[in-house]
Design an enzyme around this catalytic site. Structure first.
Site: not given
Length: 834
Positions: A192, A262
């Site tokens: 991320e 995710e």
């Protein structure tokens, strides 16, 4: 000649795909090894396209003894992939000294997944966040000269590549990559990074370097970067979030597949948070939506969250992690989430051929309603996802000559464009409720002893400085605790003369918490929050003429795990002043301060059998700060998970036979006036049959005699099914491109099943008509049928499982009752077989 970035990207993709198919040999599951490649449709594993259902299970958040059961339950839940991070700071806590033993046995964990016939996604990071201490970075990395984390910084890139190379080589040596016949099909580098990229001038250059470095390690399987739209070359950019079917902008190159790394099954929680939920229906909708839009891999983060043992949780993180996942903290199936997702996976597998080879199209209906289709006309294959995206409006659509009812925000899956085998809002899976029961055998001989930790003065200090020093640079992540001490003299004339005025100690603290002592007396505590870690402490105190001593126990509750410049974060006492003196404000911020790293009890190891006798213990007293308590107890009988109910305590740490089960914090109440976590997991593998040592360090006062040792059960099982539900998904199978009914008459039915060699002992509730409430708290409605309980008892008592019809005639129900929902609700109790 100048080469465009697009040409470079295509070249790298081509080179990767050629390298990935170069291996030959025996593959995972016995087939020939062709490695892992991909195209815009899917990953291709050993020459075979796959629909991939993955779940995150972090090996250090459970125990090796728990791993087999967790992995088997994941497989039975329809998963074929396990995803895990690699946790740098547990594997290399000191530079060059590696640990892969016990809970940290990464290779053993991966081989166990392989043994169960499943694949692995390995997220190397090495920055992982993961609500894990320091985001996975070892503390020694902060002390490398001239280092800046996660940017185009040579010292950081050197250590990042060294660790990544170490792990990749370890996997190669064990032949664990799919290109070698092993289970690892994907690797992840970074994590991320888009969240922090703007903070760094060299961010874009760094992310290009990271991707190219990873590919250059020669693992022979694809690499991914999550939430990274500029993932370089063959590195696949993947989605993280709750609704990637609607939020993901898609791969950054037409040769890459849509992957969801995710899918958050709940919301992680920190101390001070209220409870949070994410429903099984919402997760199922999001997954069906993603697969209806060309997705072929979803990963549930988390599938089993587990426990932040010891000091492994990030700043303010609760010890319990993602307890609302399909498998709860104890590894038990949380229903209906586990079962509803299992049914979804089965429905999607019935659609496999169409999803992986069919031609996609979209048919629009009224606003918010649509059909997404995948067709192979020459093979008579047609898959449809009938979708209602409206959050407040149910509706009916006409599709290929048939009417289909769609509840609000739901998707119906039709593997043959005709038969509804699954609807995301219609839950056929059973429900269950978790209970905690006092273990009687463990509550006997509830005799506690205590020993106090030394409250130091300046003369005890090991580090002296002018002014208080920053906490983390002294503790170096070896302990939560740092004592700050100073002393000062007052004349009698300096003290307030009025009895209604008292001096006040004011401390500006950078976080996370503190306990203050003046002349050996506890005066109070203060703490920050996950959002705002710094705080100001102000408490009145009593001072004497002559020398006065201040001792502040400063502490962190885990190191931060996210954001830019982690290496520059600060904690601990900043400034200290005394207000309310006749002489005015006394600023101690630049006085001589002493510092002592850790607690005396920690140094002596009094939490273990080896060190427990290093101090003198006496009969315990309640509500005493900075106190160590101990007792012995026998393990609860049976095989149910074990937990401690800690509501009588304040804040601290617990050890069982020398193993830390983590931090507890009861005194920090959430907005609802309750502790965020009051029950703490004790793995069975930490226990002996008899004479277990429990040691508790309590920071500011509690009643240890009221700590309860509990067993954890999910023995209250329920079912809620209406005649509008589709038949159970396992009523259908695919044969020769056609959907066929396994049963002669596929109709809705209610199923109950006990787990763990248990049987149904009683039916505690049963009603057909319009029952209300939820599992554990059902109520009858105006169309209640009293016969329902007798019917359920006859079908279910004494059995491990039973099936009940969902039809009014089976229960003598009044079909004319105006408020009937034609719904059956049953609650049963499971007990061990005799």
């Amino acid at each position: 000649m100048a080469v465009s970035p697009e040409t470079t990207a295509r070249t790298l993709v081509s080179l990767f795909l050629l390298a990935a198919i170069a291996s030959t040999g025996a593959g995972h599951g016995g087939g020939s090894v062709q490695g892992v490649t991909y195209d815009s449709r899917s990953l291709i594993i050993n020459g075979r396209r796959e629909l991939l259902f993955s779940g995150s299970v972090h090996y250090p958040r459970s125990t090796p003894e728990m791993w087999p059961d967790i992995i088997q339950k994941a497989q039975h839940g329809g998963l074929n992939v396990i995803q895990t991070y690699v946790f740098w700071n547990i594997h290399e806590p000191l530079y060059g000294q590696f640990n892969f033993q016990g809970r940290y046995d990464l290779v053993g964990f991966i081989k166990l997944v392989q043994k169960n016939g499943m694949y692995v996604t390995l997220r190397l990071g090495p920055f992982i966040q993961a609500e894990w201490n320091h985001g996975g970075f070892p503390f020694w990395l902060r002390e490398v000269a001239n280092i800046t984390f996660r940017t185009d910084n040579e010292p950081f890139k050197h250590h990042m590549e060294r660790f990544a190379r170490t792990i990749v080589q370890m996997m190669k040596d064990e032949k664990l990559f799919a290109s070698q016949g092993g289970p690892i099909i994907l690797l992840q580098i970074e994590n991320e990074y888009n969240n922090v990229a703007r903070a760094f001038e060299g961010g874009s250059k760094y992310i290009q370097w990271a991707g190219n470095m990873a590919v250059g390690l020669g693992a022979g399987v694809p690499w991914v970067m999550c939430k990274q739209n500029d993932a370089p070359g063959p590195v696949i950019n993947a989605c993280n979030g709750r609704n990637c079917g609607d939020t993901f902008t898609g791969p950054n190159h037409p040769s890459k597949p849509s992957l969801w790394t995710e899918n958050w099954t709940a919301q992680y929680r920190v101390f001070g948070d209220p409870p949070s939920q994410r429903s099984a229906e919402d997760i199922a909708y999001s997954v069906a939506r993603f697969f209806s839009k060309n997705g072929t891999l979803t990963n549930y983060y988390m599938y089993h969250g587990g426990t932040n043992f010891g000091r492994t949780g990030a700043a303010f993180m609760m010890t319990r992690y993602y307890d609302e996942a399909p498998l709860d903290e104890y590894g038990m199936e949380k229903e209906p989430k586990w079962g509803h997702l299992r049914d979804l996976h089965h429905a999607l597998k019935l659609c496999r051929k169409g999803l992986l080879w069919g031609t996609p199209s979209v048919q629009a209906f009224d606003k918010g309603f649509e059909a997404r289709l995948y067709e192979i006309p020459e093979s008579h294959v047609c898959v449809a996802f009938l979708t209602n995206t409206n959050r407040k409006e149910d509706g009916t659509v006409s599709f290929r000559g048939e009417e289909y009812y769609l509840p609000r925000r739901s998707i119906s899956i039709l593997p043959d464009c005709k038969t509804v085998v699954f609807n995301s809002q219609r839950v056929n899976a059973q429900h269950n409720a978790r209970t905690f029961d006092v273990a009687k055998e463990s509550s006997m001989k509830n005799q506690w002893q205590m020993t106090s930790d030394l409250i130091p003065t300046l003369r005890h200090a090991s580090v002296i400085s002018k002014g208080p020093l920053e906490l983390m640079n002294l503790t170096k992540d070896t302990t939560d605790y740092l004592w700050y001490t100073t002393s000062f003299k007052l004349d009698a004339d300096d003290l307030p003369r009025r009895q209604d005025i008292r001096p006040v100690l004011q401390v500006s603290n950078l976080g996370h918490a503190m306990h203050a002592f003046v002349n050996g007396k506890y005066i109070g505590s203060g703490h920050g929050t996950k959002i705002e870690k710094s705080f100001v402490f102000q408490k009145p105190m009593d001072l004497n003429a002559g020398t006065n001593h201040i001792a502040i126990l400063g502490l962190t509750v885990g190191l931060p795990d996210s954001g830019a410049y982690l290496e520059h974060r600060l904690a601990g006492v900043h400034t200290v002043v005394i207000q309310g003196l006749n002489a005015g404000t006394l600023d101690l911020s630049h006085s001589v301060w002493g510092h002592q790293v850790g607690l005396t009890g920690e140094t002596l190891g009094i939490f273990s059998e080896k060190g427990v006798n290093a101090v003198k213990w006496e009969e315990a007293k309640s509500d005493t700060p900075v106190m160590w308590y101990k007792r012995h107890f026998d393990a609860p009988s049976g095989h149910d998970p074990v937990a401690l109910e800690m509501n009588s305590m304040g804040k601290g740490l617990v050890w069982i036979n020398g193993e830390s089960i983590g931090r507890y914090w009861i005194s920090y109440l959430n907005p609802l006036g309750k502790a965020s976590q009051s029950v703490y997991h004790v793995p069975r593998s930490f226990l002996k049959p008899k004479d277990n040592l429990m040691v508790v360090f309590e920071e500011h006062g509690g009643k240890p005699e009221d700590i309860q040792i509990m067993t954890v059960k999910r023995d209250d099982i329920c079912t809620v099914v209406s005649d509008l539900h589709p038949a159970h998904v396992r009523s259908w199978s695919r044969e020769n491109s056609k959907i066929r009914s396994v049963d002669d008459d596929a109709k809705p039915e209610a199923r109950l099943k006990c787990t763990g060699k248990k049987v149904i002992q009683s039916i505690d509730f049963a009603s057909f008509g319009n029952p209300g409430g939820m599992c554990g708290n059902f109520t009858t409605g105006s169309c209640h049928t009293p016969q329902a309980k007798a019917v359920a008892e006859k079908a279910c008592l004494g059995k491990e499982s039973c099936v009940l019809p969902v039809a009014p005639e089976a229960y003598g129900a009044d079909v004319g009752c105006p408020e009937t929902m034609a719904t059956l609700a049953v609650q049963a109790k499971c007990v061990p077989k005799k």
